[in-house]
Design a protein around this motif. Structure first.
Motif, PDB file in Angstrom:
ATOM      1  N   PRO A 359      35.521  64.387  19.412  1.00 52.22           N
ATOM      2  CA  PRO A 359      35.209  64.600  20.825  1.00 52.22           C
ATOM      3  C   PRO A 359      35.399  63.374  21.735  1.00 52.22           C
ATOM      4  CG  PRO A 359      33.211  64.063  19.629  1.00 52.22           C
ATOM      5  CD  PRO A 359      34.349  63.954  18.653  1.00 52.22           C
ATOM      6  N   ALA A 360      35.780  63.594  22.953  1.00 49.64           N
ATOM      7  CA  ALA A 360      35.385  62.881  24.180  1.00 49.64           C
ATOM      8  C   ALA A 360      35.941  61.500  24.461  1.00 49.64           C
ATOM      9  CB  ALA A 360      33.853  62.806  24.269  1.00 49.64           C
ATOM     10  N   VAL A 361      36.576  60.802  23.514  1.00 47.97           N
ATOM     11  CA  VAL A 361      36.993  59.433  23.796  1.00 47.97           C
ATOM     12  C   VAL A 361      38.048  59.392  24.903  1.00 47.97           C
ATOM     13  CG1 VAL A 361      36.438  58.448  21.558  1.00 47.97           C
ATOM     14  CG2 VAL A 361      38.639  59.596  21.887  1.00 47.97           C
ATOM     15  N   LYS A 517      34.942  72.471  23.891  1.00 49.85           N
ATOM     16  CA  LYS A 517      36.230  71.857  24.245  1.00 49.85           C
ATOM     17  C   LYS A 517      35.954  70.575  25.020  1.00 49.85           C
ATOM     18  CE  LYS A 517      38.941  76.130  24.238  1.00 49.85           C
ATOM     19  NZ  LYS A 517      39.872  77.006  25.019  1.00 49.85           N
ATOM     20  N   VAL A 518      35.861  69.480  24.272  1.00 51.40           N
ATOM     21  CA  VAL A 518      35.475  68.210  24.884  1.00 51.40           C
ATOM     22  C   VAL A 518      36.419  67.094  24.421  1.00 51.40           C
ATOM     23  CG1 VAL A 518      33.061  68.808  25.290  1.00 51.40           C
ATOM     24  CG2 VAL A 518      33.740  67.912  23.055  1.00 51.40           C
ATOM     25  N   SER A 519      37.714  67.325  24.550  1.00 49.60           N
ATOM     26  CA  SER A 519      38.702  66.332  24.142  1.00 49.60           C
ATOM     27  C   SER A 519      39.549  65.921  25.333  1.00 49.60           C
ATOM     28  CB  SER A 519      39.607  66.888  23.037  1.00 49.60           C
ATOM     29  OG  SER A 519      40.696  66.020  22.801  1.00 49.60           O
ATOM     30  N   VAL A 520      39.520  64.640  25.670  1.00 49.25           N
ATOM     31  CA  VAL A 520      40.371  64.133  26.743  1.00 49.25           C
ATOM     32  C   VAL A 520      41.837  64.235  26.337  1.00 49.25           C
ATOM     33  CG1 VAL A 520      41.009  62.075  28.072  1.00 49.25           C
ATOM     34  CG2 VAL A 520      38.600  62.616  27.679  1.00 49.25           C
ATOM     35  N   THR A 521      42.147  63.865  25.104  1.00 49.54           N
ATOM     36  CA  THR A 521      43.550  63.886  24.691  1.00 49.54           C
ATOM     37  C   THR A 521      44.102  65.307  24.648  1.00 49.54           C
ATOM     38  OG1 THR A 521      42.766  63.698  22.399  1.00 49.54           O
ATOM     39  CG2 THR A 521      43.561  61.703  23.461  1.00 49.54           C
TER      40      THR A 521
END
Length: 935
Positions: A359-361, A517-521
């Motif tokens: 997640p999240a980076v 759904k917590v993905s920057v990429t």
């Protein structure tokens, strides 16, 4: 402020220097140079390093230990083989068992972190050190981090919702049965039903008692629950939950339970690095401390906003989601990345991290780890490889490693040296300069009587290429690693010189987060248009990604052009930094629309949002043209089709006294162009990327270039006097001897011989299932030697249907079929794995000897070797040792029965695409000749 719209075409305006790059320092004795140095470098010195690169430029391998069922003699043998192959080290990766224990064959799976397993690690480190190999270790078994030591409280978590319709008159909430360490974090009653409800009507409930329910009401129970994800591909006794990456306690437990014994096993010499694979904690979007941390960091309570967070769709919900997203990023930055990096330094090693995924980076998260790594050959679209190389460029780090060949020509054992070059060159174009091959499977040794403990071609991962010596074409590996090492070293010199910085819309990504759904990429895959990346690269630029946090912290570095994809949100501080960038001579271009909101979703002040610093263009093509109008590209191409412009790639490195360009043809067809190199130096040299030979002297402008399919070259410019330029068109070739007939063909594995004419495919009859070495030999009589160079050339390759993506020019159709009804070789077709779309005349690689002396390898177009120094007047004995893949022999084996393994250990892996294991064309499928070259 100046509007880019008013600037003349090709204006060259120097950009003032910005603040120096912020970098982290390693503690002694791990100090490494951060920031870029500019020692005086002559072309001769640079060429010497290119010809003989140092050991640390050698590629590494991910070394899979299955079970692990390893023994020390085989560990030592495989490390020695890696050394002989030109491989610089290995990353220990512990994965699932391949077989049941079998004492008769000395096969025994060692329990995870058992004394026996750790003793094998100790031995591998000592042996690697003796051989001068770098040894890294993956700080887990399988991936992501987790295992049997992770408690229910420390397992990866998610926010989940139970929506239960309330019967009319109900006075209490229905209470679900929760799993261990799960809890209800908020209760609401809202209008609607289980599928459709109104978040604006949601009323918080304290406790379980509610006012009598009316018709059309639903109870909303928000639960801090588990994702349920287990560690993937785990070794024996390493099964267990994936840890909560937002939890400092969970990560600390993992470091203590897994990290400490693994690093301790290395003794007085710690691993060069500990490794964390790509973040794949799927669905992890919550942690028990999140409400408290959110309130502390964002200044308001998240809990009352959970209904709008869940459903989204409003401006207020977007703000909550944005704030939730940035809080998750901060928590993983602090509790996962920073904690592990600090732990690594305390243990005198480094943290090598694939800082992307779920997640999240964010991109700025990369600066928190010592060694940022990427993966993925998506050259003309968003990729996590360019994500990592960009971060390292921004943070002044010279080396970027990459997980390389992960899906190279699936299934296993299908990949070839040509496939390796096709992907490696794309990785180089993206900024990678330390390749970590994925991978090298440990495979059991032979028994005392010489029979193999497991059938050939031995063990392999369920998917991915195989680069050990069970691969028939493995004798060519040293030549391949020489090429990769040479390019890796050269692309570390000086500093990166990418002109364009592309601003990633990270605030938009956070605002678009939703539960699960917590993905920057992942968001960037959609938010960075492929057509924009492609247009800018085709225009002759190279690109780094940048984010608002980096711009606010340190400016845009040496970038001269800023590119904004379509976006809505941007911090006001970032807009001010862009204004300063433009005032100092930079140029900013936006595609599609300008951002109009700040990160909170509030309208930007008019003075900000109507700034004239950013030129707005309607589409990708117009954006690329605006960049060209502002500043000449680093590699201006002419006399080239639109298609060919789209398959030529380059990357530039800038030194104090030189400019280095790596230029590659990424397609399966020959490309010709005229190049203008944007360099302050008047002339330079063209170097062979294969042999490091200086091919010719060149000017900086009007350089005629011809590249065979998947061919690459190096162009180096400097102040030193160079010989007069040698136009490529002045070089002509003449056939000296045709060698299509009278070959003796010997199958090294069986001793059988035959006579053959070319083309000669042994995929037929009694040799259909032969995998290994076949020697083609012939005597050629030369009455006298010509005055110029002589080459041995193999002709006959052709494009394979299903070529890689590239822009379509007017002369090239993108329809599925050509007019004659045959498949169009320029259309990408479905199927896993990158590979070279080329039907090679050598299947798959060859080593050549002349008069008993080695002359080189044939492994990619043009299949041509300089043999001048080895020829003599009279009879010359020529041998071409050809190697194919394992497919032919593998296809004759009965299917392996994994049922007993699954019964004991569970279904931990599934071999992929075994239906494609069929005999392949093998041998010399073209024609061979000796040819002279004159100028």
């Amino acid at each position: 402020m100046r509007s880019l719209r008013l600037l003349p075409a090709l204006a060259a305006i120097a950009v003032c220097a910005h603040a120096s790059l912020a970098t982290a320092q390693h503690p002694a004795p791990l100090a490494e140079a951060h920031g870029y140095s500019y020692p005086a470098t002559s072309l001769a010195t640079l060429h010497a390093g290119f010809e003989h690169p140092p050991a640390d430029a050698r590629p590494m391998v991910r070394w899979w230990w299955f079970g692990p069922a390893v023994v020390k003699p085989e560990i030592a043998r495989e490390l020695a083989q890696m050394k002989a192959d030109g491989i610089g080290g290995a990353e220990l990766a512990f994965v699932y068992p391949e077989v049941l224990d079998d004492p008769a064959k000395n096969l025994r799976n060692l329990s995870w972190l058992s004394p026996e397993m750790l003793d094998a690690v100790t031995f591998a480190q000592a042996e690697g050190k003796r051989l001068g190999l770098r040894i890294d270790v993956t700080l887990c078994s399988g991936w992501p981090y987790g295992g049997p030591h992770i408690t229910a409280e420390e397992a990866a978590r998610r926010l989940r919702l139970m929506a239960v319709p309330l019967p009319v008159g109900a006075t209490s909430l229905p209470l679900p049965k929760l799993a261990a360490a799960e809890e209800i974090v908020a209760r609401f009653v809202a209008k609607g039903d289980a599928k459709t409800w109104d978040p604006s009507s949601a009323k918080a409930v304290t406790g379980d008692v509610i006012a009598p329910a009316t018709a059309g009401q639903v109870a909303l129970l928000f639960i801090d629950g588990h994702t349920g994800q287990q560690v993937k591909r785990a070794a024996v006794d390493a099964d267990g939950p994936v840890l909560d990456p937002f939890s400092r306690k969970a990560v600390a437990n993992h470091l203590k339970t897994v990290g400490e014994p693994l690093v301790k096993a290395f003794g007085a010499t710690p691993p060069y690095a500990i490794f964390s694979d790509s973040l794949e904690a799927y669905g992890a979007d919550w942690t028990p401390t999140l409400p408290e941390e959110f309130k502390k960091r964002r200044g308001y309570d998240l809990i009352p906003h959970l209904p709008e967070l869940w459903l989204g769709g409003t401006e207020a919900a977007a703000k909550v989601r944005h704030d939730w997203g940035i809080t998750l990023t901060e928590l993983i930055n602090e509790n996962y990345l920073t904690q592990i990096n600090d732990w690594a330094r305390e243990h005198k090693t480094r943290f090598r991290s694939q800082t992307y995924g779920e997640p999240a980076v964010s991109l700025s998260s990369e600066r928190l780890v010592d060694l940022a790594e990427g993966e993925g050959p998506q050259w003309r679209a968003f990729s996590t490889l360019r994500w990592a190389t960009s971060a390292n460029h921004l943070n002044g780090r010279t080396i970027t490693s990459g997980e390389t060949f992960t899906w190279l020509h699936s299934p296993v054992f299908r990949a070839t040296p040509l496939d390796m070059k096709a992907e490696a060159d794309i990785d180089f174009l993206s900024g990678e300069n330390l390749l970590i091959f994925h991978g090298w499977p440990y495979s059991p040794p032979k028994m005392a009587d010489g029979t193999p403990e497991v059938p050939e071609p031995g063990w392999s991962l369920y998917a991915a290429a195989v680069f050990n010596d069970h691969n028939p074409w493995h004798p060519v590996m040293p030549t391949v690693t020489d090429y990769i090492s040479r390019m890796s070293w050269l692309l570390r010199q000086g500093k990166p010189a990418n002109q364009v910085a592309l601003l990633l819309p990270t605030d938009d990504a956070w605002a678009a987060f939703m539960p699960g759904k917590v993905s920057v990429t992942a968001a960037m895959q959609q938010m960075v248009p492929k057509e924009l990346m492609s247009a800018v690269l085709s225009a002759g630029y190279n690109i780094d990604f940048i984010d608002a946090e980096t711009i606010n912290r340190q400016g845009l570095g040496d970038h001269t052009l800023l590119l904004l994809p379509p976006s809505d949100r941007i911090p006001t501080a970032t807009l001010k930094a862009i204004d300063t960038f433009v005032e100092r001579g930079g140029h900013a271009v936006a595609m599609g629309k300008l951002p109009t909101l700040d990160p909170d979703g509030k309208p930007l002040p008019d003075a900000m949002h109507l700034t004239q610093s950013i030129a707005l263009t309607p589409d990708a093509g117009s954006a690329a043209k605006a960049l060209v109008a502002a500043m000449k590209p680093d590699l201006a191409m002419s006399n080239v089709s639109d298609y060919d412009r789209g398959v030529i790639g380059f990357i530039r490195r800038s030194l104090r006294d030189a400019d280095v360009y790596f230029v590659a043809n990424t397609s399966n067809q020959t490309v010709k162009l005229t190049a203008d190199f944007t360099t302050k130096f008047a002339g330079g040299q063209e170097w062979s990327a294969d042999s490091a030979m200086t091919v010719r002297s060149i000017p900086a402008h009007g350089v005629d270039i011809e590249l065979a399919p998947y061919q690459s070259r190096v162009y180096v410019f400097g102040n030193e006097a160079v010989k007069p330029a040698t136009p490529a068109k002045d070089i002509t070739s003449h056939t000296l001897a045709e060698m299509d007939n009278n070959w003796t063909v010997r199958f090294a594995g069986t001793g059988a011989t035959r006579k053959a004419s070319l083309p000669s495919d042994w995929n037929a009859g009694d040799t259909q299932h032969y995998s290994g070495e076949v020697v083609y030999s012939q005597d050629v009589t030369l009455n006298k030697l010509p005055g110029g160079k002589v080459f041995l050339a193999v002709d006959g390759g052709s494009p394979e249907p299903g070529a890689p993506n590239a822009p379509a020019g007017p002369e090239r159709t993108k329809s599925d079929l050509l007019p004659d009804g045959t498949p169009n070789p320029l259309v990408t077709r479905p199927g896993p794995g990158t590979h070279a779309w080329y039907l090679a005349p050598i299947r798959e690689a060859a080593l050549v000897t002349i008069n008993g002396k080695p002359t080189g390898a044939l492994w990619h177009p043009p299949y041509r070797l300089d043999v001048t120094s080895l020829l003599k007047p009279g009879v010359n004995h020529i041998e071409i040792h050809v190697y194919n893949t394992a497919f032919n022999a593998w296809s004759a084996l009965p299917p392996h029965d994994f049922k007993p393994l699954i019964a004991k250990y569970g279904d931990r892996f599934q071999m992929q695409e075994l239906d494609k294991v069929k005999p392949l064309p093998s041998g010399i499928l073209g024609t061979v000749k000796l040819e002279t070259e004159t100028r």
